[in-house]
Design an enzyme around this catalytic site. Structure first.
Site, PDB file in Angstrom:
ATOM      1  N   HIS A  44       4.013 -44.916  -8.149  1.00 44.10           N
ATOM      2  CA  HIS A  44       5.487 -44.885  -8.738  1.00 44.10           C
ATOM      3  C   HIS A  44       5.700 -46.718  -8.914  1.00 44.10           C
ATOM      4  CE1 HIS A  44       6.871 -40.821  -7.796  1.00 44.10           C
ATOM      5  NE2 HIS A  44       5.863 -41.024  -6.980  1.00 44.10           N
ATOM      6  N   HIS A 101      -0.968 -40.511  -7.759  1.00 43.21           N
ATOM      7  CA  HIS A 101      -0.240 -41.485  -8.811  1.00 43.21           C
ATOM      8  C   HIS A 101       0.781 -42.394  -8.005  1.00 43.21           C
ATOM      9  CE1 HIS A 101       2.188 -37.829  -7.387  1.00 43.21           C
ATOM     10  NE2 HIS A 101       3.272 -38.732  -7.451  1.00 43.21           N
TER      11      HIS A 101
HETATM   12  P1  5GP Z   1       5.549 -37.208  -5.790  1.00 37.67           P
HETATM   13  O1  5GP Z   1       6.736 -36.907  -4.987  1.00 37.67           O
HETATM   14  O2  5GP Z   1       4.339 -36.332  -5.881  1.00 37.67           O
HETATM   15  O3  5GP Z   1       5.023 -38.620  -5.428  1.00 37.67           O
HETATM   16  O4  5GP Z   1       6.193 -37.599  -7.177  1.00 37.67           O
HETATM   17  C1  5GP Z   1       5.928 -36.859  -8.332  1.00 37.67           C
HETATM   18  C2  5GP Z   1       6.864 -37.449  -9.612  1.00 37.67           C
HETATM   19  O5  5GP Z   1       6.436 -36.713 -10.500  1.00 37.67           O
HETATM   20  C3  5GP Z   1       8.328 -37.193  -9.407  1.00 37.67           C
HETATM   21  O6  5GP Z   1       8.927 -38.403  -9.625  1.00 37.67           O
HETATM   22  C4  5GP Z   1       8.302 -36.284 -10.771  1.00 37.67           C
HETATM   23  O7  5GP Z   1       9.735 -36.632 -11.198  1.00 37.67           O
HETATM   24  C5  5GP Z   1       7.470 -36.391 -11.553  1.00 37.67           C
HETATM   25  N1  5GP Z   1       7.056 -35.599 -12.528  1.00 37.67           N
HETATM   26  C6  5GP Z   1       6.886 -34.269 -12.040  1.00 37.67           C
HETATM   27  N2  5GP Z   1       6.472 -33.309 -13.199  1.00 37.67           N
HETATM   28  C7  5GP Z   1       6.642 -34.276 -14.298  1.00 37.67           C
HETATM   29  C8  5GP Z   1       6.156 -34.053 -15.736  1.00 37.67           C
HETATM   30  O8  5GP Z   1       6.120 -33.060 -16.140  1.00 37.67           O
HETATM   31  N3  5GP Z   1       6.417 -35.225 -16.337  1.00 37.67           N
HETATM   32  C9  5GP Z   1       6.700 -36.371 -15.830  1.00 37.67           C
HETATM   33  N4  5GP Z   1       6.667 -37.592 -16.773  1.00 37.67           N
HETATM   34  N5  5GP Z   1       6.819 -36.780 -14.554  1.00 37.67           N
HETATM   35  C10 5GP Z   1       6.817 -35.668 -13.749  1.00 37.67           C
END
Ligand code: 5GP
Ligand code: ZN
Length: 137
Positions: free
Chosen positions: A101, A99
């Site tokens: 951001h 993903h």
């Molecule tokens: P990472 O640290 O893996 O780059 O970021 C994961 C992101 O996914 C985090 O910013 C977190 O807030 C978001 N996230 C985790 N679970 C969910 C969810 O169930 N729904 C949404 N919309 N975002 C999520």
């Protein structure tokens, strides 16, 4: 992937505030944003890493980043934005479905990216330059 939270969002098993959807990609608001409007772009296939996204999907992915960054900026009146992709646990990836951001930024916000800086030894930068170029071919 059964236990992947983002796959569940794709399948509609859990809700998400979606802003874009095509055959290949989905974009929706991060549930725990750094700033309001923080958006995530994901491939609909369960790829763990960016590296797994096929080349032929790169055009849509690239164009979507540009379009969405602009839309997020306009919608939030942000002064700027960060694009962030944590790829791998060592890089801080928590949800193991690739993903990107899009983080709108404001003068008043209270987060920043801080990293320590390292130095190249004499001649070392060219070795890295050559090696990266080699792997690009
Ligand atoms: P990472 O640290 O893996 O780059 O970021 C994961 C992101 O996914 C985090 O910013 C977190 O807030 C978001 N996230 C985790 N679970 C969910 C969810 O169930 N729904 C949404 N919309 N975002 C999520
Ligand atoms: Zn997944």
């Amino acid at each position: 992937m059964e236990n992947c939270i983002f796959c569940k969002i794709i399948k509609g098993e859990i809700p998400a505030a979606k802003v874009y959807e095509s055959d290949k990609f989905l974009a929706f608001l991060d549930i725990s944003p750094c700033n309001k409007g923080h958006t995530l772009i994901i491939p609909k296939e369960h790829y763990v890493s960016l590296n797994e996204i096929p080349n032929e999907d790169g055009k849509e992915f690239g164009e979507l980043q540009i379009k969405l960054a602009k839309s997020v900026m306009e919608a939030t009146n942000a002064g700027g934005f960060n694009l962030l992709l944590n790829d791998g646990k060592v890089a801080g990836q928590e949800v193991m479905h690739a993903h990107l951001h899009i983080q709108p930024r404001f003068n008043t916000d209270e987060f920043s990216y801080k990293w320590t800086h390292t130095k190249y030894e004499e001649g070392e930068i060219q070795k890295f330059q050559d090696k990266i170029k080699e792997f690009l071919q």
